[in-house]
Write a protein that holds these residues in place. Structure first.
Motif, PDB file in Angstrom:
ATOM      1  N   UNK A   1       0.843  -1.186   0.000  1.00 36.13           N
ATOM      2  CA  UNK A   1       0.000   0.000   0.000  1.00 36.13           C
ATOM      3  C   UNK A   1       0.885   1.245   0.000  1.00 36.13           C
ATOM      4  N   UNK A   2       0.324   2.429  -0.227  1.00 35.64           N
ATOM      5  CA  UNK A   2       1.122   3.649  -0.373  1.00 35.64           C
ATOM      6  C   UNK A   2       2.089   3.895   0.790  1.00 35.64           C
ATOM      7  N   UNK A   3       3.271   4.405   0.437  1.00 38.23           N
ATOM      8  CA  UNK A   3       4.262   4.797   1.430  1.00 38.23           C
ATOM      9  C   UNK A   3       5.155   3.677   1.925  1.00 38.23           C
ATOM     10  N   UNK A   4       5.033   2.477   1.374  1.00 37.69           N
ATOM     11  CA  UNK A   4       5.883   1.359   1.810  1.00 37.69           C
ATOM     12  C   UNK A   4       7.280   1.486   1.210  1.00 37.69           C
ATOM     13  N   UNK A   5       8.252   1.014   1.967  1.00 35.45           N
ATOM     14  CA  UNK A   5       9.636   0.922   1.499  1.00 35.45           C
ATOM     15  C   UNK A   5      10.032  -0.544   1.530  1.00 35.45           C
ATOM     16  N   UNK A   6      10.914  -0.960   0.629  1.00 35.38           N
ATOM     17  CA  UNK A   6      11.308  -2.369   0.579  1.00 35.38           C
ATOM     18  C   UNK A   6      12.698  -2.517  -0.004  1.00 35.38           C
ATOM     19  N   UNK A   7      13.287  -3.711   0.201  1.00 34.70           N
ATOM     20  CA  UNK A   7      14.578  -4.042  -0.399  1.00 34.70           C
ATOM     21  C   UNK A   7      14.413  -5.072  -1.506  1.00 34.70           C
TER      22      UNK A   7
END
Length: 172
Positions: A86-92
């Protein structure tokens, strides 16, 4: 803080604003309350992270994984059916047969997608073996269909309604 490995034989609901510094296993669906931090989670069903959750090492769902708004997924996040951020997520690192971004919208049928050809890609360095190598930032226009793997040295932005069939790797 839960100081032990957490195991649930069936559906598992974890509280919000909690710390799980050891592994979590759910024998069915796992629901993680908003604002919680988990080291690692394995769900035999669906995995749902509430708003603002953090994962420190890895997450895996045997079905679908949904990360609520503003989650931070450090390490690997994977699902065997679908992964939705969902909006605003950060990931590697993400891995799933289907990766989707944003909140699901009502199905619409605005017509077929327009294929995006390599000749139209700004910053394209190489088009070989089904892969596009792009220097700097890449913006996939809305309602376009990309059927090549993509490796970009900058950010990759996917326009609304666009679809990428293949891998997308961004160094930005």
């Amino acid at each position: 803080t839960c100081e032990s490995v957490t195991v649930g034989a069936g559906r598992l609901e974890l509280p919000g604003k909690a710390l799980f510094p050891l592994e979590v296993y759910g024998g069915a669906d796992v629901e993680v309350g908003a604002g919680s931090v988990c080291r690692a989670v394995l769900a035999q069903g669906d995995l749902r992270l509430g708003r603002g959750c953090w994962s420190l090492r890895w997450l895996h769902a045997r079905r679908s994984l949904t990360a609520g708004a503003a989650c931070a997924l450090h390490g690997r996040a994977s699902a065997e059916v679908e992964l939705r951020l969902e909006p605003g997520c950060r990931f590697e690192r993400l891995n799933a047969p289907r990766v989707a971004f944003g909140v699901p919208a009502a199905p619409a049928s605005p017509g077929p997608l327009e294929p995006w050809a390599a000749k139209d890609v700004p910053g394209l360095v190489e088009d070989a073996a089904g892969r596009w190598l792009v220097r700097d930032r890449l913006e996939i226009p809305p309602r376009r269909l990309v059927t090549s793997d993509i490796v970009a040295t900058g950010d990759v932005l996917v326009g609304e309604g666009a679809r990428a069939v293949g891998s997308v790797k961004s160094h930005g």
